[in-house]
Design a protein around this motif. Structure first.
Motif, PDB file in Angstrom:
ATOM      1  N   SER A  93      26.166  70.971  19.259  1.00  0.00           N
ATOM      2  CA  SER A  93      25.617  70.442  20.503  1.00  0.00           C
ATOM      3  C   SER A  93      26.678  70.525  21.588  1.00  0.00           C
ATOM      4  O   SER A  93      27.862  70.644  21.295  1.00  0.00           O
ATOM      5  CB  SER A  93      25.178  68.983  20.311  1.00  0.00           C
TER       6      SER A  93
ATOM      7  N   PRO B  75      34.209  59.816  19.229  1.00  0.00           N
ATOM      8  CA  PRO B  75      33.917  59.236  20.541  1.00  0.00           C
ATOM      9  C   PRO B  75      35.194  58.736  21.206  1.00  0.00           C
ATOM     10  O   PRO B  75      36.218  58.527  20.558  1.00  0.00           O
ATOM     11  CB  PRO B  75      32.980  58.069  20.206  1.00  0.00           C
TER      12      PRO B  75
ATOM     13  N   LEU C  51      36.460  67.821  23.066  1.00  0.00           N
ATOM     14  CA  LEU C  51      36.972  68.779  22.070  1.00  0.00           C
ATOM     15  C   LEU C  51      36.181  68.742  20.761  1.00  0.00           C
ATOM     16  O   LEU C  51      36.079  69.754  20.063  1.00  0.00           O
ATOM     17  CB  LEU C  51      38.441  68.390  21.827  1.00  0.00           C
TER      18      LEU C  51
ATOM     19  N   LEU D 267      34.575  68.237   9.771  1.00  0.00           N
ATOM     20  CA  LEU D 267      33.791  69.250  10.464  1.00  0.00           C
ATOM     21  C   LEU D 267      32.379  68.709  10.669  1.00  0.00           C
ATOM     22  O   LEU D 267      31.756  68.196   9.738  1.00  0.00           O
ATOM     23  CB  LEU D 267      33.768  70.538   9.637  1.00  0.00           C
ATOM     24  N   GLY D 268      31.896  68.820  11.892  1.00  0.00           N
ATOM     25  CA  GLY D 268      30.553  68.338  12.204  1.00  0.00           C
ATOM     26  C   GLY D 268      30.525  66.911  12.725  1.00  0.00           C
ATOM     27  O   GLY D 268      29.479  66.431  13.143  1.00  0.00           O
TER      28      GLY D 268
ATOM     29  N   THR E  70      38.850  75.420  12.263  1.00  0.00           N
ATOM     30  CA  THR E  70      37.426  75.422  11.931  1.00  0.00           C
ATOM     31  C   THR E  70      37.003  76.779  11.346  1.00  0.00           C
ATOM     32  O   THR E  70      35.827  77.130  11.391  1.00  0.00           O
ATOM     33  CB  THR E  70      36.565  75.069  13.164  1.00  0.00           C
TER      34      THR E  70
ATOM     35  N   VAL F  96      32.900  67.350  20.489  1.00  0.00           N
ATOM     36  CA  VAL F  96      31.476  67.054  20.671  1.00  0.00           C
ATOM     37  C   VAL F  96      30.592  68.131  20.040  1.00  0.00           C
ATOM     38  O   VAL F  96      29.427  67.890  19.719  1.00  0.00           O
ATOM     39  CB  VAL F  96      31.141  66.857  22.166  1.00  0.00           C
ATOM     40  N   ASN F  97      31.152  69.310  19.824  1.00  0.00           N
ATOM     41  CA  ASN F  97      30.398  70.389  19.168  1.00  0.00           C
ATOM     42  C   ASN F  97      30.594  70.367  17.656  1.00  0.00           C
ATOM     43  O   ASN F  97      30.151  71.275  16.955  1.00  0.00           O
ATOM     44  CB  ASN F  97      30.834  71.758  19.723  1.00  0.00           C
ATOM     45  N   GLY F  98      31.269  69.342  17.149  1.00  0.00           N
ATOM     46  CA  GLY F  98      31.487  69.235  15.706  1.00  0.00           C
ATOM     47  C   GLY F  98      32.801  69.814  15.230  1.00  0.00           C
ATOM     48  O   GLY F  98      33.094  69.785  14.035  1.00  0.00           O
ATOM     49  N   ALA F  99      33.612  70.340  16.146  1.00  0.00           N
ATOM     50  CA  ALA F  99      34.923  70.861  15.736  1.00  0.00           C
ATOM     51  C   ALA F  99      35.743  69.727  15.130  1.00  0.00           C
ATOM     52  O   ALA F  99      35.760  68.615  15.657  1.00  0.00           O
ATOM     53  CB  ALA F  99      35.659  71.473  16.925  1.00  0.00           C
ATOM     54  N   SER F 100      36.400  70.025  14.018  1.00  0.00           N
ATOM     55  CA  SER F 100      37.189  69.015  13.312  1.00  0.00           C
ATOM     56  C   SER F 100      38.599  68.934  13.877  1.00  0.00           C
ATOM     57  O   SER F 100      39.096  69.867  14.499  1.00  0.00           O
ATOM     58  CB  SER F 100      37.244  69.359  11.826  1.00  0.00           C
ATOM     59  N   LEU F 101      39.234  67.783  13.647  1.00  0.00           N
ATOM     60  CA  LEU F 101      40.640  67.583  13.986  1.00  0.00           C
ATOM     61  C   LEU F 101      41.464  67.669  12.716  1.00  0.00           C
ATOM     62  O   LEU F 101      41.028  67.226  11.651  1.00  0.00           O
ATOM     63  CB  LEU F 101      40.857  66.197  14.595  1.00  0.00           C
ATOM     64  N   ARG F 102      42.674  68.216  12.854  1.00  0.00           N
ATOM     65  CA  ARG F 102      43.632  68.196  11.756  1.00  0.00           C
ATOM     66  C   ARG F 102      44.873  67.413  12.168  1.00  0.00           C
ATOM     67  O   ARG F 102      45.217  67.372  13.357  1.00  0.00           O
ATOM     68  CB  ARG F 102      44.043  69.627  11.378  1.00  0.00           C
TER      69      ARG F 102
ATOM     70  N   ARG G  29      31.664  63.991  15.405  1.00  0.00           N
ATOM     71  CA  ARG G  29      32.198  63.788  16.757  1.00  0.00           C
ATOM     72  C   ARG G  29      33.160  62.608  16.774  1.00  0.00           C
ATOM     73  O   ARG G  29      32.951  61.639  16.063  1.00  0.00           O
ATOM     74  CB  ARG G  29      31.065  63.498  17.736  1.00  0.00           C
TER      75      ARG G  29
END
Lengths: 417, 417
Positions: free
Chosen positions: A174, B214, B326, B209-210, A162, B328-334, B212
């Motif tokens: 959030s 679920p 991991l 990025l940004g 990120t 929920v704050n908008g962190a992206s996955l790669r 979530r």
């Protein structure tokens, strides 16, 4: 070269007097142009222009043209210090040739990108003033510094995926935060969104697993420097960080400048670090080494108003010490590793590198021309710039890092389905 | 197929009864052979053989042959769940063809490699029994769990660059540690080198990025599972970890199994998680979702002797909850992100997943046939194996993770020059 509107005509090879992006600087980045938006190329900043270095190398001849043919700095970073020097010398030579003009693009016409793939990201906590301020704010009745602080540069791993380039909007994160006096946490947008002004160091030359990198090898492994804004959601961080450290309070975004300034451009900026209060273990002792602190002066602006001027030379731990510590357990380095200094705060109030400190956790709001500010509001734009002394009285500018806060993502209840 | 010495001749397409690496399992890895040591290829384990899937796909025809042509799993991981299913179905079909025999290599003849490039590595702390044990050991007079523990799955970022494949020797790390009663730290090899038995989850499909992710999207993003030994130097960790969490006490090496078991092979292993004591925030609430805990039974051996049998189904937080947290704050996955469960410890003493707990911080040494053991000694070999229930009473074995402790690197004084 198209003329920029409102500017007097100026030949791109002629810089204005004292331009901090002269031939003594030459930071590297990655850019694309409007007519070829998907073609990312390595560029070197020269005044208000960007030199397309691979095209120049191909036209003018360079033994290292292949390293510059990529859409990122990876191959150049991995090539090692002798090659870094040779490529820099080539570019300085080319800038003396009028034939280079077609390879210069006005800065205003290009888009800048994240210049390298970040491997591992480590964030340190190396300012005594910052750590002391934070300790006083969070633990008013205890010792501000933990017992380990003066024995080792405290650090932790952050989220490499990120890290974003300067200019990328930062969406307010959030998460869970627990209000004072409440027993259970609530969920929502961070209400204490903060900045951290930092200097980042980009690793070029890797090291083997099990091999330590002594302080004396710092310049062989570290290619250059960027500015870092380590955005921090203080309320999320406060609730989550005991016992394993910061996580979601930091991982939503970390901004870095688009330009990586080679260490070679900062030769004149090395200064002695502050006196150390404790005897250090041999691998951290730098008392008989050349000065390894860096005289980088940072300016932080909020919506255009200067709010802080953190002096990087005041950091208790140097980057060379951080690198030696990071690898003393045998951890290997990879090309593209980024380690940041931690928040830079000087001894004086207007030198503090976070809003947490500048407003003393919100108690003392900043009085800005457009209103009071404790933590960041939606739409706020934070820009960090910096300069360092260059050769013969010149000034070396570091690339700015800027970002604007976008509102939190939609508040739809996510019931996990 | 060359016959293996000392083994009865057996056709590679005929498995022994109940082989846990049958067509219901089919984990993915990367291998090379002795005659082409630099040619890394994607392999799928079948019994005691490894199927060269790209060569098979080319010979037998597959719409997804290109994804399998790499020296790592990256492209397959990034292709997404419908493709994962299609490729798995292809492979199961091929295993019914005698023509596939030339593409099967005896497992004993191949070298296995780290099967994917690890992007970001996150380690959680999701076993209530482990966290309670650690709390009791380190804070005997306080509450064993921190106030946040039952409200969120605590996690932190680890070092992705030092993740190594099973079988890689682990060099005992050196570092700073402060002996009990001492005021200043000393430097030397860790004297409290430990294991942590964990289960790791490998992300395939990235997220923006940004955005979530679920809990309900867990299966769309996570490709599969491996075993993890999160080697830990307890003395280094104890001195460094306040206030920013574990760093050098963990970053010297993390071992993962060479085989990634697809989630599809674990359909029969999903079970209900333990009852939760607290109402969870909506993004973590899984009370109305299908069961998301996994019935994986781990066995830990030290020099061949079983020392622990941690039950993964006893984890308080599921991997789906960890993924939701991991991001929920908008962190992206790669693609290639790895997140591990944290030490798996069950409620009973012989189910504890670390030597710290098994020996209660060294107070109660393990009595092994070859001597007493508190923490690891040079030459010790730790192996973790695991299995889960498969379809129709079958057993799904997870790839083992093993490592032997090598002595600390030379103790030459590094004076930073």
């Amino acid at each position: 070269m198209p003329e920029q509107p409102g500017q007097p005509e100026r030949h791109p090879l002629h810089l204005r007097e004292g331009d901090p992006y002269g031939p003594h600087n030459l930071p590297y980045g990655v850019f694309s142009t409007a007519d070829e938006p998907d073609r990312r190329r390595i560029g070197v900043r020269y005044g208000n222009h960007v030199l397309d270095v691979h095209t120049a190398a191909t036209a003018l001849g360079s033994a290292h043209s292949d390293l510059l043919a990529h859409p990122h700095l990876g191959a150049l970073l991995a090539a090692g210090r002798p090659v870094w020097r040779a490529v820099r010398a080539d570019i300085r030579t080319w800038l003396g040739y009028p034939a280079i003009e077609p390879f210069l693009h006005p800065l205003a016409d290009v888009t800048l990108h994240l210049p390298f793939a970040v491997a591992d990201y480590v964030d340190f906590y190396a300012s005594e003033h910052h750590a002391t301020n934070v300790g006083r704010i969070f633990r008013p009745d205890g010792e501000p510094l933990t017992p380990n602080w003066k024995h080792l540069p405290i650090g932790y791993h952050g989220r490499a995926g990120t890290i974003v380039v300067s200019g990328t909007p930062v969406v307010r994160p959030s998460g869970q935060r627990r209000a004072p006096g409440e027993e259970v946490p609530s969920f929502g947008p961070s209400q204490r969104l903060d900045i951290e002004a930092e200097v980042g160091f980009v690793v070029g030359t890797p090291s083997a697993l099990g091999e330590r990198v002594p302080q004396s090898a710092f310049r062989d492994h570290v290619f250059g420097v960027c500015l870092v804004n380590d955005w921090s959601a203080r309320d999320i961080q406060a609730w989550e960080y005991v016992p394993l450290g910061p996580f979601l309070g930091k991982s939503f975004a970390t901004s870095v400048s688009a330009w990586i300034t080679p260490l070679e451009a900062l030769e004149a900026a090395f200064v002695a670090p502050p006196a150390r209060d404790r005897e250090l273990l041999p691998y951290l002792d730098d008392s008989e080494l050349p000065p390894a602190a860096l005289d980088i002066r940072i300016t932080v602006t909020l919506n255009g108003h200067t709010v802080s001027e953190p002096p990087f030379s005041s950091m208790y731990w140097t980057a060379a010490q951080q690198l030696a510590h990071l690898t003393v357990n045998g951890a290997s380095l990879r090309t593209g590793d980024l380690f940041a200094s931690g928040t830079v705060s000087g001894p004086r109030p207007h030198e503090r590198g976070s809003l947490l400190e500048l407003t003393w956790s919100g108690r003392d709001p900043l009085e800005l021309p457009d209103g009071k500010r404790t933590f960041l509001e939606d739409g706020d734009e934070v820009t960090m710039t910096a300069w360092a002394p260059g050769p013969g009285g010149a000034v070396v500018a570091l690339g700015e890092v800027t970002g604007r806060i976008a509102p939190a993502a939609g508040q739809a209840v996510l019931r996990g389905r």
